[in-house]
Design an enzyme around this catalytic site. Sequence first.
Site, mmCIF file in Angstrom:
data_model
loop_
_atom_site.group_PDB
_atom_site.id
_atom_site.type_symbol
_atom_site.label_atom_id
_atom_site.label_comp_id
_atom_site.label_asym_id
_atom_site.label_seq_id
_atom_site.Cartn_x
_atom_site.Cartn_y
_atom_site.Cartn_z
ATOM 1 C CB SER A 306 -0.948 -0.040 1.200
ATOM 2 O OG SER A 306 -2.011 0.840 1.020
ATOM 3 C CG ASP A 317 7.244 5.007 -11.934
ATOM 4 O OD1 ASP A 317 7.851 3.934 -12.092
ATOM 5 O OD2 ASP A 317 6.005 5.101 -12.028
ATOM 6 C CE LYS A 331 -5.425 -1.971 0.406
ATOM 7 N NZ LYS A 331 -5.760 -0.560 0.664
#
Length: 439
Positions: A306, A317, A331
């Site tokens: 999460s 990224d 999740k």
Amino acid sequence: MLHLSRLTSLALTIALVIGAPLAFAAQPAPAVAPAGTAATAKAPLPLEELRTFAEVMDRIKAAYVEPVDDKTLLENAIKGMLSNLDPHSAYLGPEDFTELQESTSGEFGGLGIEVGSEDGFIKVVSPIDDTPASKAGIQAGDFIVKINGAPTRGQTMTEAVDKMRGKIGQKITLTLVRDGGTPFDVTLARAVIQVKSVKAQLLESGYGYIRITQFQVKTGEEVSKALAKLRKDNGKKLNGIILDLRNNPGGVLQAAVEVVDHFIKKGLIVYTKGRIANSELRFSATGKDESEAVPMVVLINGGSASASEIVAGALQDQKRAVVMGTTSFGKGSVQTVLPLNNDRALKITTALYFTPNGRSIQAQGIVPDIEVRKAKITNEADGDYFKEADLQGHLGNGNGGADKPTGSGAKAKAMPQDDDYQLAQALSLLKGLSITSGR
């Protein structure tokens, strides 16, 4: 309120009792979705299904072996309605709602373990650092098959957790199965769990280590303090930082955003997509990078979920850090807490979150840039080799440096990386990055 965690719905509602760090970000959600959306498109009531529902209630009340009141039946029906949506949606009664709110403070009573359910058994998702569970050696993936001798199979999560409840200091015996082996007992004393979400130290001169155990309301602030302390302890700019998110189950969305904000100067951090108003959000860096852009490694594993995946995915990224370890939990959904009357609430999944590059982590997880599996480190003694400085009449250094005969080195202080293979590998990589960047 946006909520990020990875436990099953029932585990979420009672997590305070057993030490699961539930958290939610203060994000208001509308009681009614805006007009014209699919959420508010009016459809005729399913009269046939409502008649069936009423008939089932009547039959239960008339034929069940024990009397059952309407209130109990209706509350059970609501719980069933939520629990069958997805593993993270749940109906929160007054006690569960209070526990959810209190848990964001980082202090709660219990054993210090997060649990979920698998194949009818209670499964340990992860033990929380410095709690009775972690000190007793309970590990992520352990199955709890008995509580004080009573089998847990066939019990609901709520029933099992109720048996774990008790006064602070009282002992409880859990029977565990690890990796399909022989069951064994672990006896723990219930305690008030006070969790520090951030820990930091220098692994070596120039190399800082920050571990986040969960994302609480003040985690972003704690990371800022940790960075300042590492710089102070080092006495100069750091050569590199390791951010350890292993076995971090998530928590407050805003805290995850704040943590990433401490490590990047610009760019998108995370965005969410959903159906209701306020569920489509975008979070970007504010330009307050406190890490001085030093080389960075992020550690993750299957217990990272999460909010942890938001942080790892954003730093990956944005090319800010090398992500190392094993694939994370996966999740990628956001839960919103919708308060009801009578101190109750609904916790329902309202959105999915996406990394800056548009990746959905749901059911896939973050794949590390460099996979490093957990392994045991066996340190072999380095023999005391005879050296030039041991020879009688040897020449001096020439530059005035002191001789270094055999045994002259000071005994190294025990450090976390000494018996943590993944951390040791991360530190080695960080040193290489530091060298090649000219720091």
